[in-house]
Design a protein around this motif. Structure first.
Motif, short mmCIF file in Angstrom:
data_model
loop_
_atom_site.label_atom_id
_atom_site.label_comp_id
_atom_site.label_asym_id
_atom_site.label_seq_id
_atom_site.Cartn_x
_atom_site.Cartn_y
_atom_site.Cartn_z
N ALA A 122 0.82 -1.21 0.00
CA ALA A 122 0.00 0.00 0.00
C ALA A 122 0.85 1.25 0.00
CB ALA A 122 -0.95 0.00 1.20
N SER A 123 1.94 1.25 0.74
CA SER A 123 2.83 2.41 0.79
C SER A 123 3.45 2.66 -0.57
CB SER A 123 3.92 2.18 1.83
OG SER A 123 4.81 3.26 1.87
N LYS A 124 3.89 1.61 -1.23
CA LYS A 124 4.47 1.75 -2.57
C LYS A 124 3.44 2.28 -3.56
CE LYS A 124 7.90 -1.92 -1.92
NZ LYS A 124 8.35 -3.26 -2.34
N GLU A 125 2.21 1.81 -3.41
CA GLU A 125 1.16 2.27 -4.31
C GLU A 125 0.87 3.75 -4.11
OE1 GLU A 125 -3.51 1.35 -5.44
OE2 GLU A 125 -2.49 0.16 -3.90
N GLU A 126 0.83 4.18 -2.85
CA GLU A 126 0.61 5.59 -2.55
C GLU A 126 1.68 6.47 -3.19
OE1 GLU A 126 -0.75 9.13 -0.27
OE2 GLU A 126 -1.62 7.38 -1.25
N ILE A 127 2.92 6.03 -3.12
CA ILE A 127 4.03 6.78 -3.72
C ILE A 127 3.85 6.88 -5.23
CG2 ILE A 127 6.51 6.72 -4.20
CD1 ILE A 127 6.85 5.46 -1.41
N GLU A 128 3.44 5.79 -5.85
CA GLU A 128 3.24 5.78 -7.30
C GLU A 128 2.10 6.71 -7.71
OE1 GLU A 128 3.30 5.04 -11.36
OE2 GLU A 128 4.82 4.81 -9.80
N HIS A 129 1.00 6.71 -6.96
CA HIS A 129 -0.12 7.59 -7.28
C HIS A 129 0.29 9.06 -7.14
CE1 HIS A 129 -2.89 4.40 -7.91
NE2 HIS A 129 -2.94 4.01 -6.64
N ARG A 130 1.02 9.38 -6.12
CA ARG A 130 1.45 10.76 -5.91
C ARG A 130 2.40 11.20 -7.02
NH1 ARG A 130 0.03 13.34 -1.39
NH2 ARG A 130 -0.88 12.14 0.32
N ARG A 131 3.27 10.29 -7.45
CA ARG A 131 4.19 10.61 -8.56
C ARG A 131 3.40 10.98 -9.81
NH1 ARG A 131 5.00 8.83 -13.06
NH2 ARG A 131 3.65 7.05 -12.66
N ALA A 132 2.38 10.17 -10.14
CA ALA A 132 1.58 10.41 -11.34
C ALA A 132 0.86 11.76 -11.26
CB ALA A 132 0.58 9.28 -11.53
N VAL A 133 0.31 12.08 -10.09
CA VAL A 133 -0.41 13.34 -9.92
C VAL A 133 0.54 14.52 -10.03
CG1 VAL A 133 -1.67 14.75 -8.24
CG2 VAL A 133 -2.30 12.35 -8.58
N GLU A 134 1.72 14.40 -9.45
CA GLU A 134 2.69 15.50 -9.53
C GLU A 134 3.15 15.73 -10.96
OE1 GLU A 134 3.44 17.63 -7.25
OE2 GLU A 134 2.25 16.61 -5.71
N GLU A 135 3.25 14.67 -11.74
CA GLU A 135 3.62 14.82 -13.15
C GLU A 135 2.55 15.60 -13.91
OE1 GLU A 135 4.61 11.27 -15.20
OE2 GLU A 135 6.48 10.95 -14.07
N VAL A 136 1.28 15.35 -13.60
CA VAL A 136 0.20 16.08 -14.26
C VAL A 136 0.23 17.56 -13.87
CG1 VAL A 136 -2.31 16.33 -14.43
CG2 VAL A 136 -1.28 14.06 -14.47
N ILE A 137 0.47 17.84 -12.60
CA ILE A 137 0.55 19.22 -12.13
C ILE A 137 1.66 19.97 -12.88
CG2 ILE A 137 1.22 20.66 -10.15
CD1 ILE A 137 -0.36 18.71 -8.40
N ASP A 138 2.80 19.33 -13.03
CA ASP A 138 3.91 19.96 -13.76
C ASP A 138 3.60 20.11 -15.24
OD1 ASP A 138 5.36 20.14 -11.42
OD2 ASP A 138 6.52 18.33 -11.78
N PHE A 139 3.02 19.07 -15.83
CA PHE A 139 2.72 19.07 -17.26
C PHE A 139 1.74 20.17 -17.63
CE2 PHE A 139 0.14 17.54 -20.86
CZ PHE A 139 1.13 17.36 -21.81
N LEU A 140 0.70 20.35 -16.82
CA LEU A 140 -0.33 21.35 -17.11
C LEU A 140 -0.06 22.70 -16.45
CD1 LEU A 140 -3.58 19.18 -16.87
CD2 LEU A 140 -2.42 19.98 -18.94
N GLU A 141 1.11 22.84 -15.84
CA GLU A 141 1.54 24.10 -15.23
C GLU A 141 0.53 24.59 -14.19
OE1 GLU A 141 2.31 26.74 -18.48
OE2 GLU A 141 3.81 25.40 -19.38
N LEU A 142 0.21 23.71 -13.25
CA LEU A 142 -0.76 24.01 -12.21
C LEU A 142 -0.12 24.19 -10.84
CD1 LEU A 142 -3.44 21.33 -13.22
CD2 LEU A 142 -3.53 23.79 -13.70
#
Length: 257
Positions: A122-142
């Motif tokens: 579960a901890s590893k999964e949480e890290i992966e989900h947060r990584r994906a969300v942070e990539e979207v924030i950077d990509f869309l300049e949010l």
């Protein structure tokens, strides 16, 4: 590159109304593909069939060669299909970050994002989900509005977050239903560049519904034209622009860029 999505003889009927009539075309892997046509032509109905919100009366929809008609929407998401809606459906009182995190929920196996303690898988999964969300924030300049409630944002930024929620699923195929509707020219230019980047940087296949024909002709590799639920044109932007049936039904004499 080969067909990623195959639409074959798809029809959709509501009572006596035919929303789609025997529509067939295919979308190649890695392209920007546009669906155009007059209001009520069946464009959103087609996206609803692809994403699983509607079940066609008959026909076949295959993703990477696999029939998906009997799959629930969440299952199609796990296969790599994501959808951004024409009408913004965000949680207004939640932050941009939390809305994007919620976009990941169908990919989660070990529990909800954020809150509580996580161990092992579960901890590893949480890290992966947060990584994906942070990539979207950077990509869309949010970055600067990540903690801002989305209901307080200007319309153009809300549309960007709506697209971001679909991007958070890291799809192979993203369906964008009028992502530029209601935007001014400057906002349209920004969104158009994001779509190009989805295609060129993220290597996504993009299906776009858009009424601005200048945008469609500039962005698209191929275009399908619907009118009263029927496919009346298919091809490259140049081929569609020169199609007499398309000109008569939709383009008319207006300049398309």
């Amino acid at each position: 590159m080969g067909a990623l999505l195959e639409i074959e003889n798809v029809s959709l009927q509501f009572g006596g109304v035919k929303a789609l009539s025997d529509v067939s075309y295919q979308i190649e892997k890695g392209e920007i593909f546009s669906l155009i046509g007059p209001n009520g032509a069946g464009k959103t109905s087609m996206l609803n069939c692809i994403s699983g919100l509607y079940r066609p009366t008959n026909g076949s929809i295959r993703f990477k060669g696999q029939e998906i008609l009997n799959m629930k929407p969440f299952k199609r998401t796990t296969l790599g299909i994501a959808r951004a809606f024409q009408n913004i459906a965000l949680f207004e009182h939640m932050s941009v970050l939390d809305n994007l995190k919620l976009g990941r929920h169908t990919l989660m196996n070990s529990g909800a994002i954020s809150g509580g303690l996580y161990f092992g898988k579960a901890s590893k999964e949480e890290i992966e989900h947060r990584r994906a969300v942070e990539e979207v924030i950077d990509f869309l300049e949010l970055q600067e509005i990540r903690h801002t409630p989305v209901g307080t944002l200007p319309y153009g930024l809300q549309k960007r977050v709506e697209v971001g929620r679909a991007l958070a699923l890291e799809p192979e195929l993203i369906l964008l239903d009028e992502p530029m509707a209601g935007m001014n020219n400057a906002e349209k230019e920004v969104m158009a560049q994001f779509i190009i980047d989805m295609h060129e940087i993220k290597r996504m296949t993009v299906v776009l519904i858009e009424h601005d024909l200048g945008v469609v002709m500039n962005l698209s590799n191929h275009i399908a034209v619907l009118d009263f639920g029927k496919l009346i044109g298919f091809g490259t932007p140049k081929e569609v622009q020169n199609n007499p049936e398309v000109i008569k039904a939709y383009i008319g004499e207006k300049e398309v860029g």
